[in-house]
Structure formats: structure tokens, C-alpha cells
Design a protein around this motif. Structure first.
Motif, short mmCIF file in Angstrom:
data_model
loop_
_atom_site.label_atom_id
_atom_site.label_comp_id
_atom_site.label_asym_id
_atom_site.label_seq_id
_atom_site.Cartn_x
_atom_site.Cartn_y
_atom_site.Cartn_z
N GLY A 75 0.81 -1.21 0.00
CA GLY A 75 0.00 0.00 0.00
C GLY A 75 0.84 1.26 0.00
N ARG A 76 1.93 1.25 0.77
CA ARG A 76 2.80 2.43 0.82
C ARG A 76 3.46 2.68 -0.53
NH1 ARG A 76 4.29 0.24 5.88
NH2 ARG A 76 6.19 -0.66 4.98
N LEU A 77 3.91 1.63 -1.19
CA LEU A 77 4.55 1.81 -2.48
C LEU A 77 3.56 2.33 -3.52
CD1 LEU A 77 6.99 1.62 -4.30
CD2 LEU A 77 6.47 -0.82 -4.66
N ALA A 78 2.35 1.79 -3.52
CA ALA A 78 1.33 2.28 -4.45
C ALA A 78 1.04 3.76 -4.19
CB ALA A 78 0.05 1.45 -4.31
N ALA A 122 -3.60 -7.86 -2.10
CA ALA A 122 -3.12 -6.52 -1.74
C ALA A 122 -2.71 -5.72 -2.98
CB ALA A 122 -1.95 -6.63 -0.77
N ILE A 123 -2.08 -6.37 -3.93
CA ILE A 123 -1.67 -5.67 -5.16
C ILE A 123 -2.90 -5.22 -5.94
CG2 ILE A 123 -0.63 -6.05 -7.43
CD1 ILE A 123 1.52 -7.74 -5.91
N SER A 126 -4.41 -2.28 -3.94
CA SER A 126 -3.59 -1.07 -3.84
C SER A 126 -3.24 -0.47 -5.18
CB SER A 126 -2.29 -1.38 -3.07
OG SER A 126 -2.56 -1.76 -1.74
N PHE A 127 -2.94 -1.31 -6.17
CA PHE A 127 -2.50 -0.78 -7.47
C PHE A 127 -3.64 -0.61 -8.45
CE2 PHE A 127 1.62 -2.01 -5.79
CZ PHE A 127 2.40 -0.94 -6.18
N GLY A 128 -4.74 -1.34 -8.27
CA GLY A 128 -5.88 -1.12 -9.15
C GLY A 128 -6.32 0.33 -9.19
N PRO A 129 -6.49 0.97 -8.02
CA PRO A 129 -6.96 2.37 -8.02
C PRO A 129 -5.96 3.37 -8.58
CG PRO A 129 -7.45 1.30 -5.93
CD PRO A 129 -6.54 0.39 -6.67
#
Length: 295
Positions: A75-78, A122-123, A126-129
């Protein structure tokens, strides 16, 4: 996709993940950035440096430490990439826990599920949005990810499920493994089968929610089967790996899907192997004698 693209690959310091980074760095432009991620700072730094210096590399390659079993780190990286770059254009979820034939499946269940399934969830969340218009979000799975590989008693847990429901099914499976009741409930002893089905089901769940908008703007969310790949993870499972692909060869079809100018409508939300969709309901439950990595 935007003029300056941001690409990220997980589990990328070796094997298929590294080959995907190498291919992206060679096929994207000088203004683009490819993030090579993995758990070990030393391995990530060495791999990123080697790829950046390799002949044919055109894009900037950056190494980033990312433990995919840490949902907060994902989440932090995204969030960081969204703030810094306005989002990402390419995400390939490739990380997998190495499992040897002699390992206890039950004893390794938590690590395997965390790296393959909890991380996938989680990916996607977090990365979908933060996936930019026209972007690509792919989860590397296998032909074992089709529903027919599971006992029919378990199909309802994944067929047409939401992401929340897929997560619940995975945690129910994990609990059954620890309780010693997995076999009587229909779960196969081989972790790779329910793990891959759950990965594909998670992708299908997210794709179902986004389908209309993504298909209108050329965004692709899908799972992908790279075929049989000769890597340190897969090699111990084969008695004959003479026909397995090298990581760089296996990466080509995945990258062709990622970098295609137009998305094939039939690919959206599906499991794709060498440009063809694998039917969701196909496959038969494996026996204990079938415990090999299937391409």
C-alpha cells in the motif's frame, strides 16, 4: 498509456521476474521507468544494476525492496508512486514462494499463501486504483488456475465471487490446513492448485467490478500463464525439463500482452496463455501422483 510510463514487477531479482524487467527495459522508452522489486536489498540492487548496464536496455531501471507478504508495504509503495508519478502504467505480480518436493505442504502453507495469495489481493486492492488510463495489471498464474482443477464441492467459493469472498475462501482454506481438515473438505494437499485458482478468481473479481470503464479506455486486468519455465523454483519438480522455456523466452508472450497497443476484449479479466484464453471451468482435479508444476 502516458508518454512517460511507470512499470513495476514483483519477485523480479531472478527467473521470470527478472526476464520481465529486462524485456520491459528493452522495449519501453528512455523516458520510462521500470521498478525491479524483491525482498533482499542486496539482490535487488545487484539485479537492477546489471539490468541497467545490459546491452539493449533503454529505460531507467530502479531497484526497490518490497516484501509482498507485507500488505502495508504494498500500500505504501502504491501511494508513493501515485504521489510521485500520478500512478502506474504496468504492474506484473509475479512473486512466488519457492517450494521443494520434499517440503511439508502444510508446514509451508502460511508462507506460500501469503506470498501468492495475500499479496495478490493486496496488489489488486492497492494498485488497481492507481493504474493509469490504458494501463496493464497482470497476475502471473498457471493452467492450474482454472476452476475445474478443484473438487466440485469448492467451486461455489470462487465462481462469481467478489474479492472479499475470495479472501474469505483463502483464509478458510488456510485454517483447514492448520486444523488438519483440508482433505475432508475437498482441498487438495498440493498447495499450488487452490493457490492458483484463488489468484485467477481474485483477478476475475476485480475485473468484474471495473470491466465497463476499463474496456472503454483500453485498460487491461488479467491473469497470465507463461508456460513451462526453467527456473530454480520449477526445476526440482521436473524429471524432464528439456522442453521448458528459458525465462527470457517465457517473458515474451507476457510482454506482448502487456505492450499490445490494443486490448483484445476477450482477454479482459481472463487467464491468458500465449495469447489465448484458458476457459475458467476447464481442468480436472489432480491426484497426488500429479504433483508437478503444470505449465
Amino acid at each position: 498509456m502516458t508518454a512517460s510510463r511507470i512499470a513495476l514487477v514483483t519477485g523480479a531479482n531472478q527467473g521470470l521476474g527478472r526476464a520481465l524487467v529486462e524485456g520491459l527495459a528493452a522495449r519501453l522508452g528512455p523516458q520510462d521507468v521500470v521498478l525491479l522489486t524483491g525482498r533482499s536489498q542486496q539482490r535487488v540492487s545487484e539485479a537492477a544494476r546489471e539490468v541497467a548496464r545490459a546491452d539493449g536496455t533503454r529505460s531507467r531501471v530502479e531497484g526497490r525492496v518490497l516484501d509482498v507478504s507485507d500488505r502495508e508495504a504494498i500500500g505504501r509503495l502504491a501511494g508513493e508512486l501515485s504521489t510521485r508519478h500520478g500512478g502506474v502504467d504496468i504492474v506484473i505480480s509475479n512473486a512466488i514462494a519457492r517450494l521443494l518436493p520434499e517440503d511439508s505442504q502444510a508446514g509451508r502453507a502460511d508462507e506460500f499463501i501469503d506470498v501468492s495469495n495475500t499479496a495478490t489481493h493486496a496488489i489488486l486492492r492497492s494498485f488497481g486504483p492507481v493504474l493509469r488510463t490504458g494501463g496493464r495489471l497482470l497476475v502471473v498464474a498457471s493452467t492450474l488456475g482454472t476452476l475445474g482443477h478443484l473438487d466440485p464441492r469448492l467451486h461455489h467459493l470462487f465462481d462469481g465471487a467478489s474479492l472479499d469472498e475470495v479472501e474469505y475462501a483463502v483464509e478458510s482454506w488456510r485454517a483447514a490446513v492448520h486444523a488438519g481438515t483440508a482433505a475432508e473438505a475437498g482441498w487438495p494437499g498440493w498447495l499450488n492448485v487452490p493457490s492458483k485458482v484463488a489468484q485467477v478468481a481474485a483477478v476475475r473479481a476485480v475485473a468484474a467490478e471495473r470491466r465497463e470503464g476499463d474496456r472503454a479506455d483500453g485498460t487491461l486486468i488479467a491473469s497470465v500463464c507463461p508456460g513451462m519455465v526453467d527456473t530454480a523454483t520449477s526445476r526440482p519438480w521436473f524429471s524432464d525439463y528439456s522442453h521448458a522455456q528459458s525465462p527470457s523466452r517465457a517473458a515474451r508472450a507476457v510482454l506482448d500482452l502487456v505492450l499490445a497497443e490494443q486490448v483484445e476484449p476477450d482477454h479482459y479479466g481472463e487467464l491468458v496463455r500465449f495469447g489465448k484464453v484458458l476457459p475458467w471451468y476447464s481442468g480436472t482435479p489432480p491426484t497426488e501422483q500429479d504433483r508437478i508444476l503444470t505449465p
